[in-house]
Write a protein that holds these residues in place. Sequence first.
Motif, mmCIF file in Angstrom:
data_model
loop_
_atom_site.group_PDB
_atom_site.id
_atom_site.type_symbol
_atom_site.label_atom_id
_atom_site.label_comp_id
_atom_site.label_asym_id
_atom_site.label_seq_id
_atom_site.Cartn_x
_atom_site.Cartn_y
_atom_site.Cartn_z
ATOM 1 N N SER A 170 37.657 33.693 49.283
ATOM 2 C CA SER A 170 36.510 33.923 48.406
ATOM 3 C C SER A 170 36.210 32.704 47.533
ATOM 4 N N PHE A 171 37.241 31.986 47.148
ATOM 5 C CA PHE A 171 37.041 30.802 46.313
ATOM 6 C C PHE A 171 36.436 29.639 47.103
ATOM 7 N N GLU A 172 36.308 29.795 48.425
ATOM 8 C CA GLU A 172 35.663 28.762 49.243
ATOM 9 C C GLU A 172 34.140 28.877 49.201
ATOM 10 N N LEU A 173 33.611 29.800 48.423
ATOM 11 C CA LEU A 173 32.167 30.036 48.396
ATOM 12 C C LEU A 173 31.351 28.773 48.113
ATOM 13 N N PRO A 174 31.692 27.944 47.121
ATOM 14 C CA PRO A 174 30.881 26.739 46.894
ATOM 15 C C PRO A 174 30.862 25.801 48.095
ATOM 16 N N VAL A 204 29.883 44.134 45.884
ATOM 17 C CA VAL A 204 30.214 45.015 47.012
ATOM 18 C C VAL A 204 31.428 44.471 47.752
ATOM 19 N N LEU A 205 31.450 43.157 48.000
ATOM 20 C CA LEU A 205 32.591 42.544 48.677
ATOM 21 C C LEU A 205 33.865 42.712 47.870
ATOM 22 N N ALA A 206 33.778 42.536 46.557
ATOM 23 C CA ALA A 206 34.953 42.692 45.700
ATOM 24 C C ALA A 206 35.473 44.128 45.744
ATOM 25 N N ALA A 207 34.568 45.087 45.813
ATOM 26 C CA ALA A 207 34.991 46.489 45.881
ATOM 27 C C ALA A 207 35.681 46.800 47.202
ATOM 28 N N ILE A 208 35.314 46.058 48.268
ATOM 29 C CA ILE A 208 35.894 46.328 49.579
ATOM 30 C C ILE A 208 37.286 45.715 49.717
ATOM 31 N N ALA A 221 35.000 39.473 41.316
ATOM 32 C CA ALA A 221 33.545 39.329 41.315
ATOM 33 C C ALA A 221 33.084 38.291 40.295
ATOM 34 N N ILE A 222 33.651 38.292 39.098
ATOM 35 C CA ILE A 222 33.186 37.358 38.060
ATOM 36 C C ILE A 222 33.446 35.899 38.460
#
Length: 248
Positions: A170-174, A204-208, A221-222
């Motif tokens: 998830s931290f690879e987003l940038p 939604v992704l964080a909830a999954i 999410a934050i």
Amino acid sequence: MAAEHPDEPRLLDHLIELRARLLRAVAGLGLALLALLPFGNTLYAWLSAPLLAKLPAGGQLIAVEVASPFFAPLKLAFFTALVISMPWLLYQAWAFVAPGLYQREKRLALPLLASAVALFYAGCAFAFYLVLPAVFGFLARVAPEGVAIMTDINAYLDFVLVIFLAFGASFELPVAMVIAALLGWVTPAQLREARGYAVVGIFVLAAIITPPDVISQLMLAIPMCLLYEVGILAAVWLGRPAADGSAS
């Protein structure tokens, strides 16, 4: 007699180079694994600390399967070796493809690779030091009265590794946003316009991918929302030289 195709020697050279890079990558991973194998139990004790700290006095992990005390530390040692040797593995991949890249592509690829590794490490560290204590604290509080939490060591390891991979990826987003912008799939303006949809998708992704508690969902999410903004800024900054160069 058939003439030799001129591309055959070139293809053979590429295959030899690929084999050499793969052997070096496997050798580096193997050396890291051999170095970590004697410390498998120590690594597991370190990894289990966030859970044990939230259990009542005397709480402990259990081994349900006969061979779990052997295979769980071995699996952890391999995962740790893979994470530690990731820069070496990526360097081998980079050294193989670099000769075929343009100069500007080389200048962009190295910072992107370094950023990807650093962000993955940051995601794993964030998960271990902040998310796991919060998750295990929540799970310990909601356990029914009279239920003793004694998790199997394999189940615990699989759970933690999934959390590490989820937060590291998830931290690879940038980096993903910058690559998409450089390839022309999106523009920084489109990323700004899609901010609202991105925030909804992130939650939604964080909830999954997180356990069913609000704290861990917010803790994923934050940071991802903040990283989305970082990705927009990076896409603008890296796209500007290309625009300037095309205008000149």
